[in-house]
Scaffold this active site. Structure first.
Site, PDB file in Angstrom:
ATOM      1  CG  LEU A 151      -0.335   0.459   2.948  1.00 37.24           C
ATOM      2  CD1 LEU A 151      -0.521   1.690   3.100  1.00 37.24           C
ATOM      3  CD2 LEU A 151      -1.079  -0.380   3.693  1.00 37.24           C
ATOM      4  CB  CYS A 261       8.968   2.534   1.931  1.00 36.17           C
ATOM      5  SG  CYS A 261       7.254   2.519   3.596  1.00 36.17           S
TER       6      CYS A 261
HETATM    7  N1  LIG Z   1       4.185   3.409   5.849  1.00 38.95           N
HETATM    8  C1  LIG Z   1       3.743   2.704   5.198  1.00 38.95           C
HETATM    9  O1  LIG Z   1       3.103   3.158   3.798  1.00 38.95           O
HETATM   10  C2  LIG Z   1       4.382   1.238   4.729  1.00 38.95           C
HETATM   11  C3  LIG Z   1       4.095  -0.025   3.418  1.00 38.95           C
HETATM   12  C4  LIG Z   1       4.478  -1.114   3.378  1.00 38.95           C
HETATM   13  C5  LIG Z   1       5.066  -1.323   4.101  1.00 38.95           C
HETATM   14  N2  LIG Z   1       5.574  -1.046   5.422  1.00 38.95           N
HETATM   15  C6  LIG Z   1       6.484  -2.094   6.064  1.00 38.95           C
HETATM   16  O2  LIG Z   1       5.207  -1.834   7.193  1.00 38.95           O
HETATM   17  C7  LIG Z   1       5.477  -2.201   8.710  1.00 38.95           C
HETATM   18  C8  LIG Z   1       4.945  -0.867   9.867  1.00 38.95           C
HETATM   19  O3  LIG Z   1       5.082   0.284   9.203  1.00 38.95           O
HETATM   20  P1  LIG Z   1       4.387   1.466   9.589  1.00 38.95           P
HETATM   21  O4  LIG Z   1       4.459   2.600   8.482  1.00 38.95           O
HETATM   22  O5  LIG Z   1       3.033   1.064   9.510  1.00 38.95           O
HETATM   23  O6  LIG Z   1       5.091   1.665  11.176  1.00 38.95           O
HETATM   24  P2  LIG Z   1       4.688   2.432  12.259  1.00 38.95           P
HETATM   25  O7  LIG Z   1       5.824   2.732  12.403  1.00 38.95           O
HETATM   26  O8  LIG Z   1       3.228   3.188  11.683  1.00 38.95           O
HETATM   27  O9  LIG Z   1       3.787   1.180  12.634  1.00 38.95           O
HETATM   28  C9  LIG Z   1       3.789   0.718  13.482  1.00 38.95           C
HETATM   29  C10 LIG Z   1       3.024  -0.088  15.034  1.00 38.95           C
HETATM   30  O10 LIG Z   1       3.897  -0.986  15.595  1.00 38.95           O
HETATM   31  C11 LIG Z   1       3.834  -0.396  17.322  1.00 38.95           C
HETATM   32  N3  LIG Z   1       4.753  -1.312  18.117  1.00 38.95           N
HETATM   33  C12 LIG Z   1       5.737  -1.546  17.960  1.00 38.95           C
HETATM   34  N4  LIG Z   1       6.217  -2.835  18.600  1.00 38.95           N
HETATM   35  C13 LIG Z   1       5.591  -3.165  18.882  1.00 38.95           C
HETATM   36  C14 LIG Z   1       4.758  -4.345  20.005  1.00 38.95           C
HETATM   37  N5  LIG Z   1       6.041  -4.884  20.945  1.00 38.95           N
HETATM   38  N6  LIG Z   1       3.776  -4.275  19.772  1.00 38.95           N
HETATM   39  C15 LIG Z   1       3.230  -3.840  19.699  1.00 38.95           C
HETATM   40  N7  LIG Z   1       2.641  -2.794  18.998  1.00 38.95           N
HETATM   41  C16 LIG Z   1       3.812  -2.472  18.883  1.00 38.95           C
HETATM   42  C17 LIG Z   1       4.295   0.920  17.279  1.00 38.95           C
HETATM   43  O11 LIG Z   1       3.739   1.994  18.856  1.00 38.95           O
HETATM   44  C18 LIG Z   1       3.319   1.640  15.934  1.00 38.95           C
HETATM   45  O12 LIG Z   1       2.474   1.337  16.539  1.00 38.95           O
HETATM   46  C19 LIG Z   1       7.445  -1.177   8.113  1.00 38.95           C
HETATM   47  O13 LIG Z   1       8.051  -2.832   8.519  1.00 38.95           O
HETATM   48  C20 LIG Z   1       7.218  -0.303   7.131  1.00 38.95           C
HETATM   49  O14 LIG Z   1       8.305  -0.922   5.928  1.00 38.95           O
HETATM   50  C21 LIG Z   1       4.594   0.022   5.413  1.00 38.95           C
END
Ligand SMILES: NC(=O)c1ccc[n+]([C@@H]2O[C@H](COP(=O)([O-])OP(=O)(O)OC[C@H]3O[C@@H](n4cnc5c(N)ncnc54)[C@H](O)[C@@H]3O)[C@@H](O)[C@H]2O)c1
Length: 433
Positions: A151, A261
């Protein structure tokens, strides 16, 4: 199905909400109590178009709940998604501490067989590591599936609801079947669900992001050459992008790629190559070009005004790394602002959604304005750094009356140089004048 999604950030919250929208019962977990408290009160912690309404609707229907209690979520769900952050470590590799911490929590609390799905972007081999962490803590069988997310922030709901493809990495046929069943409502137009090995699925995500990042860097380098030889990169872009073999997407030059990302995933794939005794030279070049590109606008400003910017005041429109998000992680506009501040300039900024997040990072070093026109009052120049829709057709005559000198640095090539010049502006784009 009963699903748990651990991590309720930009990916986890969207995935959880979209799964609920399809009728599944979803428990969304985060370790940040304030986030869960906000969500419980109906306050969405991120800006993502359409998410607000969809969360509220599914909460009202009782299909979407929020909690900090990971143990309870693990016990009540048959499929558990890990969607926590994988930020870059000091050497650029992905830091897996959050992913592995969640894996241990799952291992500790599962009371029967489970499917655990890595939705976080993780390096090749992580599925094995997650499985090892879990099986070290439980005798119940676990199947670890790699299901990278593609996404895009700003269009996340649409991307999740209608994915170009769903990648499922697993060698377990029954886990693959369960994942296909879960995703089948999302691919009713027959976009493929592609089942492959865990390692290939992990690699697919990094290669997709790296290829897109490399396209942007390539076009930025071409734009910088166009600047020198007086060609218009916008015309070149259209000419090149209409070739079906190339296509029009991700050919827009600008101030460099940012966000949570591309920069991190490019660095992580380079680290994977290094750890395995090889180098990805094209990716290293794409990364280096991007680092330089973030300084191109400041160089243009200094070329126009001279190296010393003390006493000058600039308006900046746009702080987020791209439109339709409040995400400022690795946002090039912030690097540009810091460059201008270091050269002594005063800055007034406006962004439709990213002001709150930016305030934490920029503090009182800049003036935050209520709208774009306020930022222009007495400005020596305007820098357009994020191409929000509302910046595309502004009131140029009004801008002329507000600015001290009508100079525009269009970091996103949004405006028509000829039109602006006729109105009396001095215009600088990226790879076009
Ligand atoms: N943001 C994007 O557009 C996107 C797109 C594709 C893939 N990704 C990947 O998805 C993953 C997440 O990205 P994001 O942007 O959503 O990150 P984010 O930082 O917005 O969200 C991560 C969440 O995980 C929570 N968290 C961390 N450790 C935890 C634990 N032990 N227990 C419960 N919750 C916990 C954090 O508090 C946070 O709210 C990453 O690996 C990223 O590379 C992101």
């Amino acid at each position: 199905m009963r699903i748990a999604v651990i991590g309720s950030g930009y990916v986890g919250l969207v995935a959880a909400t979209c799964f609920a929208e399809m009728g599944n019962e979803v428990i969304t977990v985060d370790k940040d109590a304030w986030k869960i408290e906000d969500l419980g009160k109906g306050k969405i912690p991120i800006y993502e178009p359409g998410l607000d309404e969809m969360v509220h609707h599914n909460v009202e229907e009782g299909r979407l709940v929020f909690t900090t209690d990971i143990a309870d979520a693990v016990r009540r769900s048959s499929i558990i998604f890990i969607a926590v952050g994988t930020p870059p470590d000091e050497d650029g590799s992905a830091d897996l501490k959050h992913v592995l911490a969640v894996a241990r929590e799952i291992g500790r609390h599962m009371d029967g067989p489970r499917i655990v799905v890595n939705k976080s972007t993780v390096p090749v081999g992580t599925a094995d590591l997650v499985k090892k962490e879990i099986t070290g803590l439980t005798a119940h069988p676990v199947s670890v599936v790699s299901n990278p997310e593609f996404l895009k922030e700003g269009t996340a709901i649409d991307d999740f609801m209608k994915p170009d493809r769903v990648v499922i990495g697993t060698s377990d046929a029954s886990a693959a079947e369960a994942m296909k069943e879960l995703y089948s409502p999302f691919v009713r137009t027959n976009n493929p669900i592609i089942v492959m090995g865990n390692r290939s699925a992990e690699m697919t995500k990094y290669v997709a992001n790296s290829l897109l990042a490399a396209r942007i860097s390539f076009m930025n380098e071409i734009a910088n050459l166009c600047d020198i030889i007086d060609a218009d990169v916008n015309e070149v872009r259209i000419g090149v992008g209409s070739d079906h073999r190339i296509g029009p997407s991700f050919l827009f030059p600008g101030v460099g790629f940012g966000g949570s990302c591309f920069p991190k995933d490019v660095r992580a794939l380079m680290a994977t190559a290094r750890e395995n005794g090889c180098s990805l030279r094209s990716l290293e070049a794409a990364h280096a070009i991007n680092e330089d590109q973030k300084h191109v606008v400041v160089a243009k400003v200094r070329k126009h005004f001279g190296p010393e910017l003390k006493g000058l005041r600039f308006a900046v429109w746009g702080l987020s790394f791209k439109p339709n998000t409040d995400d400022i992680r690795e946002s090039p506009p912030l690097t540009i602002i810091r460059g201008l501040l270091e050269a002594g300039a005063g800055i007034a900024v406006f962004d439709p959604q990213a002001m709150e997040n930016s305030a934490a990072s920029l503090g009182s070093s800049v003036t935050f304005c209520r709208h774009g026109y306020e930022a222009l009052e007495g400005a020596d120049a305007l820098l357009l750094l994020t191409e929000w829709m509302e910046f595309r057709e502004p009131d140029f005559p009004r801008m002329l009356t507000l600015m001290k000198t009508p100079v525009i640095f269009d970091g996103r090539n949004v405006w028509n140089p000829e039109k602006l010049k006729k109105l009396g502006f001095t215009y600088y784009g990226i790879g076009r004048r």
